[in-house]
Scaffold this active site. Structure first.
Site, PDB file in Angstrom:
ATOM      1  N   HIS A 179     -21.305 -18.244   8.043  1.00 29.02           N
ATOM      2  CA  HIS A 179     -20.337 -17.782   7.029  1.00 29.02           C
ATOM      3  C   HIS A 179     -20.311 -18.727   5.826  1.00 29.02           C
ATOM      4  O   HIS A 179     -19.311 -18.789   5.105  1.00 29.02           O
ATOM      5  CB  HIS A 179     -18.897 -17.723   7.598  1.00 29.02           C
ATOM      6  CG  HIS A 179     -18.659 -16.651   8.611  1.00 29.02           C
ATOM      7  ND1 HIS A 179     -17.809 -16.836   9.684  1.00 29.02           N
ATOM      8  CD2 HIS A 179     -19.138 -15.392   8.717  1.00 29.02           C
ATOM      9  CE1 HIS A 179     -17.778 -15.733  10.413  1.00 29.02           C
ATOM     10  NE2 HIS A 179     -18.579 -14.832   9.840  1.00 29.02           N
ATOM     11  N   HIS A 207     -12.007 -18.029   7.803  1.00 28.00           N
ATOM     12  CA  HIS A 207     -12.682 -16.735   7.622  1.00 28.00           C
ATOM     13  C   HIS A 207     -12.447 -15.966   8.919  1.00 28.00           C
ATOM     14  O   HIS A 207     -13.089 -16.227   9.946  1.00 28.00           O
ATOM     15  CB  HIS A 207     -14.178 -16.962   7.361  1.00 28.00           C
ATOM     16  CG  HIS A 207     -14.962 -15.687   7.223  1.00 28.00           C
ATOM     17  ND1 HIS A 207     -15.516 -15.270   6.031  1.00 28.00           N
ATOM     18  CD2 HIS A 207     -15.270 -14.735   8.120  1.00 28.00           C
ATOM     19  CE1 HIS A 207     -16.129 -14.111   6.207  1.00 28.00           C
ATOM     20  NE2 HIS A 207     -15.992 -13.765   7.484  1.00 28.00           N
ATOM     21  N   GLY A 211     -16.323 -11.407  13.105  1.00 28.38           N
ATOM     22  CA  GLY A 211     -16.791 -12.764  13.393  1.00 28.38           C
ATOM     23  C   GLY A 211     -15.860 -13.703  12.655  1.00 28.38           C
ATOM     24  O   GLY A 211     -15.480 -13.408  11.518  1.00 28.38           O
ATOM     25  N   ARG A 240     -16.883 -11.754  20.681  1.00 21.46           N
ATOM     26  CA  ARG A 240     -17.520 -13.010  21.102  1.00 21.46           C
ATOM     27  C   ARG A 240     -16.483 -13.950  21.713  1.00 21.46           C
ATOM     28  O   ARG A 240     -15.360 -14.046  21.210  1.00 21.46           O
ATOM     29  CB  ARG A 240     -18.176 -13.710  19.909  1.00 21.46           C
ATOM     30  CG  ARG A 240     -19.466 -13.066  19.481  1.00 21.46           C
ATOM     31  CD  ARG A 240     -20.041 -13.740  18.249  1.00 21.46           C
ATOM     32  NE  ARG A 240     -20.272 -12.764  17.216  1.00 21.46           N
ATOM     33  CZ  ARG A 240     -20.356 -13.036  15.922  1.00 21.46           C
ATOM     34  NH1 ARG A 240     -20.214 -14.268  15.500  1.00 21.46           N
ATOM     35  NH2 ARG A 240     -20.580 -12.088  15.056  1.00 21.46           N
ATOM     36  N   ASP A 282     -10.814  -4.398  17.372  1.00 22.58           N
ATOM     37  CA  ASP A 282     -10.175  -4.226  16.062  1.00 22.58           C
ATOM     38  C   ASP A 282      -8.704  -4.619  16.128  1.00 22.58           C
ATOM     39  O   ASP A 282      -7.953  -4.110  16.970  1.00 22.58           O
ATOM     40  CB  ASP A 282     -10.314  -2.766  15.605  1.00 22.58           C
ATOM     41  CG  ASP A 282      -9.937  -2.607  14.140  1.00 22.58           C
ATOM     42  OD1 ASP A 282      -8.787  -2.940  13.776  1.00 22.58           O
ATOM     43  OD2 ASP A 282     -10.790  -2.174  13.356  1.00 22.58           O
ATOM     44  N   PHE A 283      -8.311  -5.520  15.235  1.00 22.83           N
ATOM     45  CA  PHE A 283      -6.950  -6.066  15.299  1.00 22.83           C
ATOM     46  C   PHE A 283      -5.872  -5.027  15.008  1.00 22.83           C
ATOM     47  O   PHE A 283      -4.733  -5.197  15.401  1.00 22.83           O
ATOM     48  CB  PHE A 283      -6.830  -7.285  14.372  1.00 22.83           C
ATOM     49  CG  PHE A 283      -7.329  -8.539  15.029  1.00 22.83           C
ATOM     50  CD1 PHE A 283      -8.638  -8.620  15.502  1.00 22.83           C
ATOM     51  CD2 PHE A 283      -6.504  -9.642  15.197  1.00 22.83           C
ATOM     52  CE1 PHE A 283      -9.107  -9.770  16.139  1.00 22.83           C
ATOM     53  CE2 PHE A 283      -6.963 -10.792  15.827  1.00 22.83           C
ATOM     54  CZ  PHE A 283      -8.264 -10.851  16.295  1.00 22.83           C
ATOM     55  N   ARG A 284      -6.238  -3.945  14.312  1.00 21.52           N
ATOM     56  CA  ARG A 284      -5.252  -2.886  14.078  1.00 21.52           C
ATOM     57  C   ARG A 284      -4.899  -2.219  15.398  1.00 21.52           C
ATOM     58  O   ARG A 284      -3.730  -1.952  15.691  1.00 21.52           O
ATOM     59  CB  ARG A 284      -5.784  -1.855  13.081  1.00 21.52           C
ATOM     60  CG  ARG A 284      -5.814  -2.400  11.666  1.00 21.52           C
ATOM     61  CD  ARG A 284      -6.632  -1.545  10.747  1.00 21.52           C
ATOM     62  NE  ARG A 284      -8.064  -1.768  10.951  1.00 21.52           N
ATOM     63  CZ  ARG A 284      -9.005  -1.515  10.065  1.00 21.52           C
ATOM     64  NH1 ARG A 284      -8.673  -0.993   8.905  1.00 21.52           N
ATOM     65  NH2 ARG A 284     -10.262  -1.759  10.306  1.00 21.52           N
ATOM     66  N   GLY A 330     -11.525  -9.700   6.805  1.00 26.50           N
ATOM     67  CA  GLY A 330     -10.712  -8.542   7.214  1.00 26.50           C
ATOM     68  C   GLY A 330      -9.343  -8.888   7.779  1.00 26.50           C
ATOM     69  O   GLY A 330      -8.319  -8.356   7.329  1.00 26.50           O
ATOM     70  N   GLY A 332      -7.961 -12.116   7.961  1.00 26.02           N
ATOM     71  CA  GLY A 332      -7.310 -13.122   7.115  1.00 26.02           C
ATOM     72  C   GLY A 332      -6.662 -12.522   5.883  1.00 26.02           C
ATOM     73  O   GLY A 332      -5.604 -12.958   5.437  1.00 26.02           O
ATOM     74  N   GLU A 333      -7.294 -11.476   5.323  1.00 23.14           N
ATOM     75  CA  GLU A 333      -6.764 -10.884   4.088  1.00 23.14           C
ATOM     76  C   GLU A 333      -5.674  -9.847   4.353  1.00 23.14           C
ATOM     77  O   GLU A 333      -4.835  -9.591   3.484  1.00 23.14           O
ATOM     78  CB  GLU A 333      -7.908 -10.205   3.310  1.00 23.14           C
ATOM     79  CG  GLU A 333      -8.871 -11.198   2.705  1.00 23.14           C
ATOM     80  CD  GLU A 333     -10.174 -10.559   2.229  1.00 23.14           C
ATOM     81  OE1 GLU A 333     -10.155  -9.386   1.826  1.00 23.14           O
ATOM     82  OE2 GLU A 333     -11.209 -11.238   2.266  1.00 23.14           O
ATOM     83  N   GLU A 383     -18.840 -12.004  -0.476  1.00 23.24           N
ATOM     84  CA  GLU A 383     -20.130 -12.643  -0.224  1.00 23.24           C
ATOM     85  C   GLU A 383     -21.220 -12.095  -1.145  1.00 23.24           C
ATOM     86  O   GLU A 383     -22.100 -12.837  -1.575  1.00 23.24           O
ATOM     87  CB  GLU A 383     -20.511 -12.464   1.250  1.00 23.24           C
ATOM     88  CG  GLU A 383     -19.681 -13.373   2.135  1.00 23.24           C
ATOM     89  CD  GLU A 383     -19.779 -13.053   3.613  1.00 23.24           C
ATOM     90  OE1 GLU A 383     -19.153 -12.061   4.033  1.00 23.24           O
ATOM     91  OE2 GLU A 383     -20.461 -13.772   4.340  1.00 23.24           O
TER      92      GLU A 383
HETATM   93  P1  AMP Z   1     -14.358  -7.941   8.894  1.00 27.09           P
HETATM   94  O1  AMP Z   1     -15.348  -8.303   9.959  1.00 27.09           O
HETATM   95  O2  AMP Z   1     -14.132  -9.030   7.903  1.00 27.09           O
HETATM   96  O3  AMP Z   1     -14.623  -6.611   8.267  1.00 27.09           O
HETATM   97  O4  AMP Z   1     -12.934  -7.776   9.645  1.00 27.09           O
HETATM   98  C1  AMP Z   1     -12.688  -6.806  10.617  1.00 27.09           C
HETATM   99  C2  AMP Z   1     -11.255  -6.961  11.135  1.00 27.09           C
HETATM  100  O5  AMP Z   1     -10.366  -6.946  10.012  1.00 27.09           O
HETATM  101  C3  AMP Z   1     -10.801  -5.884  12.087  1.00 27.09           C
HETATM  102  O6  AMP Z   1     -10.277  -6.460  13.272  1.00 27.09           O
HETATM  103  C4  AMP Z   1      -9.694  -5.151  11.347  1.00 27.09           C
HETATM  104  O7  AMP Z   1      -8.595  -4.917  12.189  1.00 27.09           O
HETATM  105  C5  AMP Z   1      -9.272  -6.083  10.254  1.00 27.09           C
HETATM  106  N1  AMP Z   1      -9.007  -5.313   9.020  1.00 27.09           N
HETATM  107  C6  AMP Z   1      -9.917  -4.920   8.109  1.00 27.09           C
HETATM  108  N2  AMP Z   1      -9.314  -4.202   7.115  1.00 27.09           N
HETATM  109  C7  AMP Z   1      -8.004  -4.123   7.423  1.00 27.09           C
HETATM  110  C8  AMP Z   1      -6.857  -3.531   6.806  1.00 27.09           C
HETATM  111  N3  AMP Z   1      -6.960  -2.865   5.654  1.00 27.09           N
HETATM  112  N4  AMP Z   1      -5.669  -3.675   7.423  1.00 27.09           N
HETATM  113  C9  AMP Z   1      -5.567  -4.368   8.576  1.00 27.09           C
HETATM  114  N5  AMP Z   1      -6.602  -4.947   9.211  1.00 27.09           N
HETATM  115  C10 AMP Z   1      -7.802  -4.845   8.652  1.00 27.09           C
END
Ligand code: AMP
Length: 396
Positions: A179, A207, A211, A240, A282-284, A330, A332-333, A383
């Site tokens: 990263h 980050h 990952g 992971r 997925d955290f959602r 994803g 963190g933001e 990135e």
């Molecule tokens: P990334 O690998 O950076 O795309 O991050 C994926 C993770 O970010 C997943 O677990 C999602 O739950 C979370 N994520 C991505 N977009 C959102 C969003 N708009 N609202 C809440 N969680 C999100």
């Protein structure tokens, strides 16, 4: 100046065409199922997105479809290929050879190939992307931007493992970190926000995505990071495991009567918050399940916040302080609950969160109170833009 940014996986290719003068994305998209059948999703700025099933027998045919899409009369964004001034390639592993981005030459390609056994799943695919672009755009200069390069500034005490030194000498077994493009981009921006460019600074970048990794950045350079020899190390992630006692690998192989390769597949693909929760990576989904009373989903989320806070604490210790931390990617933001849960561990550093600011999603914002001794920020990563900027910087 238009830079075509390419991120090649074994059966996929993500791309963006960026006008570096305005930093606007002119078009972006994705080729999937390369070598199987093939699907192109092309999103031109200001026009309708296009989805097409196309026979992509290899990466070269995928790149040629992308170039056709970019120059198409209806959904294209440029008249012809001469509007592409340079190509920036994301390369996962540069080993110890590459401490920064480089212009791609035949010697560079050979040196990248020598790093292939350090990233056997990623580097060969990245290189296929380079040759596909070279075949179709032989005159266009190309730049390699490495995930590992930013971390080449780590000191020996941070990157060496406690194993016989000869294995480092002979096989280059050490922490590399990943990263790097994101950590570099976000730390630069955070240091800018703090008004500390060119001055002493100590920041920590989290980050957090599918990952995840944490990085300690002192005076603008990486001094430690949580991923290691591979991206399996460090934080618990989507699928992971993150760091575990290596003896578990042998123990599990014996119990399951399977090979070490199979155990590593479990640690890479079936572990993490998905493995712990049994719900999702997925955290959602995890947030939803946890709110509905799923205990294992709650435990997985608690573990993620705990592990993140643990690295922040460790990095504040080794840097002898921290001015600010930034959340990015994803989770963190977008995930205010995780940010809050992480920062709740760090009150002893004098870190205090402004709950109202923390409720915001996906935008650059300071989320700590004015009294907080350590600044806490959300800094969206980009990135592709970082790769495009590096490409232009190198090519002058
Ligand atoms: P990334 O690998 O950076 O795309 O991050 C994926 C993770 O970010 C997943 O677990 C999602 O739950 C979370 N994520 C991505 N977009 C959102 C969003 N708009 N609202 C809440 N969680 C999100």
């Amino acid at each position: 100046m238009n830079v075509f940014v390419v991120n090649c996986g074994s059966s996929s290719l993500k791309y963006q065409l960026i006008d570096v003068d305005t930093e606007k994305v002119i078009a972006k998209g994705l080729c999937e199922r390369i070598g199987i059948d093939g699907k192109l999703t092309h999103k031109p700025a200001g026009k309708k997105a296009v989805e097409k099933e196309l026979p992509m027998k290899d990466h070269k045919s995928a790149v040629s479809y992308v170039l056709e899409a970019l120059t198409d009369q209806d959904f294209g964004v440029i008249k012809n290929l001469s509007a592409i001034d340079a190509v920036g390639h994301r390369i996962v592993h540069g080993g110890e050879k590459f401490a920064k981005s480089v212009i791609i030459t035949d010697e560079v390609l050979e040196a990248i190939e020598e790093c292939n056994d350090l990233a056997p799943l990623h580097n060969p695919a990245n290189l296929i992307g380079v040759s596909a672009c070279k075949a179709l755009m032989p005159e266009v200069p190309m730049v390699a931007v490495f995930d590992t390069a930013f971390h080449q500034t780590m000191p020996k005490e941070a990157y060496l493992y406690g194993i016989p030194y000869e294995y480092y000498d002979r096989y280059k077994i050490r922490k590399y970190g990943f990263h790097g493009t994101s950590h570099s981009y976000v730390s630069k921006r955070l240091i800018e926000l703090l008004g500390k460019e060119g001055k002493e600074s100590k920041v920590i970048i989290c980050h957090l995505g599918n990952g995840s990794s944490v990085c300690a950045v002192k005076n603008g350079v990486s001094v430690d990071t949580s991923m290691g020899f591979t991206p399996l190390d460090g934080l618990i992630m989507g699928t992971r495991s993150g760091s575990i006692d290596p003896a578990v690998v042998q123990f599990l192989a014996n119990k399951l009567d399977c090979s070490l390769d199979e155990v590593l597949t479990i640690l890479n693909k079936k572990s993490g918050v998905e493995g712990v929760s049994g719900v999702s990576s997925d955290f959602r989904d995890l947030d939803k399940a946890s709110m509905e009373g799923n205990e294992r989903a709650k435990t997985a989320l608690d573990m993620f916040a705990y592990h993140t806070a643990r690295y922040i604490g460790a990095y504040a210790a080794v840097m002898n302080g921290v001015d600010a931390i930034a959340f990015t990617a994803g989770i963190g933001e977008n995930n205010s609950k995780i940010r809050k849960a992480v920062c709740d561990y760090l009150g002893y550093l004098g870190m205090e969160i402004d709950d109202l600011a923390n409720d915001k999603k996906g935008e650059e914002i300071k989320i700590s109170t004015d009294d907080s001794k350590v600044g806490v920020y959300v800094v969206p990563t980009n990135e592709e833009l970082a790769i495009a900027r590096e490409t232009v910087e190198l090519l002058g």
